[in-house]
Design an enzyme around this catalytic site. Sequence first.
Site, PDB file in Angstrom:
ATOM      1  N   GLU A 292       0.826  -1.198   0.000  1.00  0.00           N
ATOM      2  CA  GLU A 292       0.000   0.000   0.000  1.00  0.00           C
ATOM      3  C   GLU A 292       0.863   1.251   0.000  1.00  0.00           C
ATOM      4  OE1 GLU A 292      -4.060  -1.612   2.047  1.00  0.00           O
ATOM      5  OE2 GLU A 292      -2.670  -0.505   3.300  1.00  0.00           O
TER       6      GLU A 292
ATOM      7  N   CYS B 111       3.540   8.467   0.715  1.00  0.00           N
ATOM      8  CA  CYS B 111       4.144   7.545   1.683  1.00  0.00           C
ATOM      9  C   CYS B 111       4.326   6.205   0.962  1.00  0.00           C
ATOM     10  CB  CYS B 111       3.190   7.430   2.881  1.00  0.00           C
ATOM     11  SG  CYS B 111       3.729   6.240   4.102  1.00  0.00           S
TER      12      CYS B 111
ATOM     13  N   CYS C 213       7.086  -6.979   6.581  1.00  0.00           N
ATOM     14  CA  CYS C 213       8.285  -6.446   7.240  1.00  0.00           C
ATOM     15  C   CYS C 213       8.847  -7.521   8.155  1.00  0.00           C
ATOM     16  CB  CYS C 213       7.922  -5.198   8.050  1.00  0.00           C
ATOM     17  SG  CYS C 213       9.364  -4.437   8.846  1.00  0.00           S
TER      18      CYS C 213
ATOM     19  N   CYS D 228       7.928  -4.875  15.497  1.00  0.00           N
ATOM     20  CA  CYS D 228       7.575  -3.806  16.443  1.00  0.00           C
ATOM     21  C   CYS D 228       6.135  -4.045  16.915  1.00  0.00           C
ATOM     22  CB  CYS D 228       7.725  -2.446  15.764  1.00  0.00           C
ATOM     23  SG  CYS D 228       9.378  -2.220  15.070  1.00  0.00           S
TER      24      CYS D 228
ATOM     25  N   CYS E 284       3.038  -2.028  15.497  1.00  0.00           N
ATOM     26  CA  CYS E 284       2.922  -1.777  14.054  1.00  0.00           C
ATOM     27  C   CYS E 284       2.075  -2.854  13.379  1.00  0.00           C
ATOM     28  CB  CYS E 284       4.311  -1.746  13.430  1.00  0.00           C
ATOM     29  SG  CYS E 284       4.255  -1.471  11.640  1.00  0.00           S
TER      30      CYS E 284
ATOM     31  N   CYS F 279      -0.114   6.145   9.891  1.00  0.00           N
ATOM     32  CA  CYS F 279       1.184   5.497  10.121  1.00  0.00           C
ATOM     33  C   CYS F 279       1.039   4.121  10.739  1.00  0.00           C
ATOM     34  CB  CYS F 279       1.998   6.336  11.088  1.00  0.00           C
ATOM     35  SG  CYS F 279       3.266   7.255  10.290  1.00  0.00           S
TER      36      CYS F 279
END
Length: 355
Positions: A93, A106, A113, A117, A120, A336
Amino acid sequence: MNKTHLRNLSLLELRDVVLAEGEPEFRFRQLATWIYARLESTYDAMTDLPKELRQRLAQRFDVAASAPVSIQQSAVDGTRKFLFEFADGARVESVLMRYDRRNTVCLSTQVGCPLDCVFCETAKGRFQRNLTAGEILDQICLLKREAGPPSEKINVVFMGMGEPLLNLPSVIAAIRVMNDPLGLNLGGKRITVSTSSFPDRIRELADSEADCSLALSLNAPNDALRRQLMPKASHFPIDELLDAARYFVRDGRRRVTLEYVLIKGRNMSPVDADELAALAHAQPFKLNLIPYNPGRHSPYECPNEDDIDRFVTRLLPAAPAVTVRRSRGVDIDAACGQLWNEYLMQKKKPAKGAA
Ligand code: SAH
């Protein structure tokens, strides 16, 4: 046979391709202009190039952009979220936001990933692969075309899915095309690479020919808390990360921002604020606070205005410049750290045989 994509070539390689076809130099400039200034993705559109040259290029090189499979628009602030699907079915995305009359895109650098974290959303999915430079540039070219006149400058943040420094060769290659006057013609102040770790790679980026700014996702004022919130990214201590970040700004041309996600009850105590202020005070960097955006089924809570005020008030006397980032596209999960997981959850439903 898979053809090479023209956006996977550096501008020097693109020039060599055109010259090797026996064409004069200006044909390279025309081709680069079609791809990166006019943002065209078909050979048919490139009408000032000889048809026969276009046919020869088409035999060896793709120019088509990956089309987004879905676009969602926020009713709150107009932020748009694009879901791209690449040739192998991998999806990422990208988000187009308007801040202060300036468009910001962005970008994602990886499918999923490999870091974990805890706050996230991307970390909840499986890491699949790195994106190529061409796939990174595809995102910006398409979003730039959507954003307005091709000549309008935009800002680029590498804050989508993935850890940019774990895909450094592609990120550097993409930034070099962004920087080039014959590419997207964007200076380093307009491009921000956001990373959570990897001091050696921060140095490598600093020494590379890619001109960009850096954001370091600190998110905790000490290593013990950072290990809880960012278990893999905290393999390197904060001191080493800050050393590398100072190296990044050593010649005074580049900028670093320290990012700190504000998670209620986790990293916002008065002691956290004091530690963060002491740490940030000693650095030549700005501090950017990002209120946590809860995903679905999130175990953490986002702070309210009072919580944020209290933290900032405690921080301010000792800290350097502090800004608080206001989230965009919260109603479409485009804020975010919120990318992609919604799609993963939707995708899983049919597999459960719910139909
Ligand atoms: N891997 C890179 C870039 C992607 S994350 C990095 O860690 O910097 C981009 C920024 O979003 C980082 O500062 C990260 O800490 C922040 N972020 C991640 N999840 C978030 C969430 N749920 N709410 C607010 N910010 C988040």
